[in-house]
Structures are given as C-alpha cells and as structure tokens.
Design a protein around this motif. Structure first.
Motif, PDB file in Angstrom:
ATOM      1  N   ILE A   1       0.839  -1.198   0.000  1.00  0.00           N
ATOM      2  CA  ILE A   1       0.000   0.000   0.000  1.00  0.00           C
ATOM      3  C   ILE A   1       0.872   1.245   0.000  1.00  0.00           C
ATOM      4  CG2 ILE A   1      -1.650   1.352   1.368  1.00  0.00           C
ATOM      5  CD1 ILE A   1      -2.905  -1.360   2.185  1.00  0.00           C
ATOM      6  N   SER A   2       1.915   1.254   0.813  1.00  0.00           N
ATOM      7  CA  SER A   2       2.839   2.398   0.855  1.00  0.00           C
ATOM      8  C   SER A   2       3.500   2.611  -0.499  1.00  0.00           C
ATOM      9  CB  SER A   2       3.907   2.193   1.924  1.00  0.00           C
ATOM     10  OG  SER A   2       3.324   2.189   3.197  1.00  0.00           O
ATOM     11  N   ARG A   3       3.885   1.527  -1.154  1.00  0.00           N
ATOM     12  CA  ARG A   3       4.533   1.621  -2.463  1.00  0.00           C
ATOM     13  C   ARG A   3       3.570   2.195  -3.495  1.00  0.00           C
ATOM     14  NH1 ARG A   3       4.034  -1.695  -6.339  1.00  0.00           N
ATOM     15  NH2 ARG A   3       3.349  -3.432  -5.062  1.00  0.00           N
ATOM     16  N   ILE A   4       2.317   1.736  -3.485  1.00  0.00           N
ATOM     17  CA  ILE A   4       1.311   2.234  -4.427  1.00  0.00           C
ATOM     18  C   ILE A   4       1.038   3.718  -4.184  1.00  0.00           C
ATOM     19  CG2 ILE A   4      -1.139   2.085  -5.049  1.00  0.00           C
ATOM     20  CD1 ILE A   4      -0.854  -0.995  -4.496  1.00  0.00           C
ATOM     21  N   GLU A   5       0.866   4.097  -2.929  1.00  0.00           N
ATOM     22  CA  GLU A   5       0.612   5.497  -2.612  1.00  0.00           C
ATOM     23  C   GLU A   5       1.791   6.376  -3.001  1.00  0.00           C
ATOM     24  OE1 GLU A   5      -0.569   5.419   1.517  1.00  0.00           O
ATOM     25  OE2 GLU A   5      -2.692   5.360   0.976  1.00  0.00           O
ATOM     26  N   ALA A   6       3.009   5.893  -2.798  1.00  0.00           N
ATOM     27  CA  ALA A   6       4.199   6.648  -3.189  1.00  0.00           C
ATOM     28  C   ALA A   6       4.245   6.822  -4.707  1.00  0.00           C
ATOM     29  CB  ALA A   6       5.463   5.951  -2.696  1.00  0.00           C
ATOM     30  N   HIS A   7       3.861   5.780  -5.436  1.00  0.00           N
ATOM     31  CA  HIS A   7       3.827   5.859  -6.896  1.00  0.00           C
ATOM     32  C   HIS A   7       2.800   6.902  -7.347  1.00  0.00           C
ATOM     33  CE1 HIS A   7       3.990   4.580 -11.063  1.00  0.00           C
ATOM     34  NE2 HIS A   7       2.674   4.460 -11.038  1.00  0.00           N
ATOM     35  N   TRP A   8       1.616   6.883  -6.752  1.00  0.00           N
ATOM     36  CA  TRP A   8       0.590   7.868  -7.096  1.00  0.00           C
ATOM     37  C   TRP A   8       1.067   9.284  -6.780  1.00  0.00           C
ATOM     38  CZ3 TRP A   8      -4.213   5.105  -4.574  1.00  0.00           C
ATOM     39  CH2 TRP A   8      -4.597   4.033  -5.377  1.00  0.00           C
ATOM     40  N   ALA A   9       1.728   9.452  -5.638  1.00  0.00           N
ATOM     41  CA  ALA A   9       2.235  10.774  -5.256  1.00  0.00           C
ATOM     42  C   ALA A   9       3.297  11.252  -6.246  1.00  0.00           C
ATOM     43  CB  ALA A   9       2.794  10.732  -3.838  1.00  0.00           C
ATOM     44  N   HIS A  10       4.172  10.342  -6.665  1.00  0.00           N
ATOM     45  CA  HIS A  10       5.219  10.690  -7.631  1.00  0.00           C
ATOM     46  C   HIS A  10       4.601  11.114  -8.969  1.00  0.00           C
ATOM     47  CE1 HIS A  10       8.987  10.643  -9.800  1.00  0.00           C
ATOM     48  NE2 HIS A  10       8.453   9.800 -10.673  1.00  0.00           N
ATOM     49  N   GLU A  11       3.616  10.355  -9.437  1.00  0.00           N
ATOM     50  CA  GLU A  11       2.940  10.710 -10.697  1.00  0.00           C
ATOM     51  C   GLU A  11       2.236  12.061 -10.575  1.00  0.00           C
ATOM     52  OE1 GLU A  11       0.378   7.430 -11.666  1.00  0.00           O
ATOM     53  OE2 GLU A  11       1.906   6.540 -12.958  1.00  0.00           O
ATOM     54  N   GLY A  12       1.605  12.304  -9.437  1.00  0.00           N
ATOM     55  CA  GLY A  12       0.942  13.585  -9.210  1.00  0.00           C
ATOM     56  C   GLY A  12       1.928  14.734  -9.200  1.00  0.00           C
ATOM     57  N   GLN A  13       3.081  14.510  -8.578  1.00  0.00           N
ATOM     58  CA  GLN A  13       4.099  15.554  -8.533  1.00  0.00           C
ATOM     59  C   GLN A  13       4.628  15.846  -9.930  1.00  0.00           C
ATOM     60  OE1 GLN A  13       4.840  17.190  -5.555  1.00  0.00           O
ATOM     61  NE2 GLN A  13       5.755  18.640  -6.984  1.00  0.00           N
ATOM     62  N   MET A  14       4.747  14.830 -10.750  1.00  0.00           N
ATOM     63  CA  MET A  14       5.200  15.039 -12.137  1.00  0.00           C
ATOM     64  C   MET A  14       4.211  15.919 -12.906  1.00  0.00           C
ATOM     65  SD  MET A  14       6.847  11.296 -13.077  1.00  0.00           S
ATOM     66  CE  MET A  14       6.443  11.495 -14.770  1.00  0.00           C
ATOM     67  N   VAL A  15       2.918  15.723 -12.663  1.00  0.00           N
ATOM     68  CA  VAL A  15       1.891  16.523 -13.338  1.00  0.00           C
ATOM     69  C   VAL A  15       2.024  17.993 -12.965  1.00  0.00           C
ATOM     70  CG1 VAL A  15      -0.609  16.960 -13.485  1.00  0.00           C
ATOM     71  CG2 VAL A  15       0.258  14.616 -13.618  1.00  0.00           C
ATOM     72  N   VAL A  16       2.135  18.299 -11.684  1.00  0.00           N
ATOM     73  CA  VAL A  16       2.208  19.706 -11.263  1.00  0.00           C
ATOM     74  C   VAL A  16       3.569  20.319 -11.576  1.00  0.00           C
ATOM     75  CG1 VAL A  16       0.339  19.568  -9.575  1.00  0.00           C
ATOM     76  CG2 VAL A  16       2.674  19.085  -8.839  1.00  0.00           C
ATOM     77  N   ASP A  17       4.624  19.514 -11.565  1.00  0.00           N
ATOM     78  CA  ASP A  17       5.942  20.030 -11.958  1.00  0.00           C
ATOM     79  C   ASP A  17       5.947  20.439 -13.427  1.00  0.00           C
ATOM     80  OD1 ASP A  17       6.991  19.747  -9.425  1.00  0.00           O
ATOM     81  OD2 ASP A  17       8.043  17.869  -9.857  1.00  0.00           O
ATOM     82  N   ALA A  18       5.231  19.691 -14.263  1.00  0.00           N
ATOM     83  CA  ALA A  18       5.123  20.045 -15.685  1.00  0.00           C
ATOM     84  C   ALA A  18       4.415  21.388 -15.852  1.00  0.00           C
ATOM     85  CB  ALA A  18       4.394  18.948 -16.452  1.00  0.00           C
ATOM     86  N   ILE A  19       3.422  21.647 -15.009  1.00  0.00           N
ATOM     87  CA  ILE A  19       2.721  22.934 -15.053  1.00  0.00           C
ATOM     88  C   ILE A  19       3.669  24.056 -14.633  1.00  0.00           C
ATOM     89  CG2 ILE A  19       0.819  24.286 -14.066  1.00  0.00           C
ATOM     90  CD1 ILE A  19      -0.685  21.562 -13.799  1.00  0.00           C
ATOM     91  N   ALA A  20       4.493  23.796 -13.619  1.00  0.00           N
ATOM     92  CA  ALA A  20       5.460  24.798 -13.171  1.00  0.00           C
ATOM     93  C   ALA A  20       6.452  25.131 -14.287  1.00  0.00           C
ATOM     94  CB  ALA A  20       6.197  24.304 -11.929  1.00  0.00           C
TER      95      ALA A  20
END
Length: 147
Positions: A58-77
């Motif tokens: 569960i921790s690994r899956i949540e970390a993966h989702w967080a990483h993907e989310g961060q990539m989305v907002v970093d692209a906007i930045a």
C-alpha cells in the motif's frame, strides 16, 4: 485583481484546458498560480471480496501515485516558467477531492479557484458525483469552471 489563483488538475485533457486558462489569467494579473493535484489514499475496504494488501504494498502504491501527481504539477510549473508565471506545484493527499481543494484554498489564502467540469447530468452525475459542484457550493472565494 487576484494575488494567488489555485488551479486543480488530474492530468486529463479537460483539466489541461483549465490549466491553460489559469496560466493566461495569472499572467494577465501578475499573480502566483498554485497547481494542485489531489492524490488519493489507497482504499482499504475488506468488504469487496478482494485480498488485503500488505502495508508495504500500500505504501509503495501510494508513493507511486504521489510521484505521478508531482510530475503533473511540476510540468505545469515548467510551462509557467516559460510563460513568465510563478507556479507553486503542490500535491496533497485526500480521500475527498473537494475537501482537499477547499482546505488548500484556506491554507494558502487563494482568492480564485479554477477547475474543469465534465458537465455530467442525470444518473452519471448521481453515480460519479461532482467535486466541482462541491467546491462551488462550499467555497468562500470565486470559482471559475471550464467545460
């Protein structure tokens, strides 16, 4: 006019449209843009007949989702930097998107929220709900909805 605009994104084509409008408006106003991606927690319901996952999984899956989310907002930045707009990329964890959006608006003192909406009606709206509608209903700041 505005000092800090918050735009929500989930990385879809529709939310990218909202991001584009938010970047242009932030540039016109000379204000900061907060790019927000709400990352869900892994559902831990044992009543669906599925096999319970180990805590590490569960921790690994949540970390993966967080990483993907961060990539989305970093692209906007990065896109904002090209346009001369200061963008604060932000991911938050939350089970209810609208609650996370409203809490972030309050915490950061945003004075406008920009969101996309699919404009679902009837049974689809009933089944899928509308995070945008919840933000519209409960926000104390203006909300700009794009379709």
């Amino acid at each position: 006019m505005y000092q800090r605009i918050l735009v929500t994104t989930d990385g879809t084509k529709l939310s990218k449209k909202a991001v584009g409008h938010a970047l242009e408006l932030a540039k016109l106003c000379g204000c900061q843009l907060v790019a927000l991606k709400v990352v869900p927690r892994y559902p831990q319901s044992y009543f669906e007949g599925g096999i319970a996952l180990a805590a590490e999984d569960i921790s690994r899956i949540e970390a993966h989702w967080a990483h993907e989310g961060q990539m989305v907002v970093d692209a906007i930045a990065k896109l904002g930097a090209k346009k001369g707009v200061q963008v604060k990329p932000l991911t938050v964890r939350g089970d209810v998107v609208s609650d996370a959006v409203l809490a972030t608006v309050d915490k950061l003192g945003c004075d406008l929220v920009i969101m996309a909406s699919h404009g679902r009606r009837g049974i689809k709206r009933l089944l899928l709900g509308s995070e945008t509608q919840q933000v519209l209903t409960h926000s104390e700041v203006p909300v700009l909805v794009l379709k």
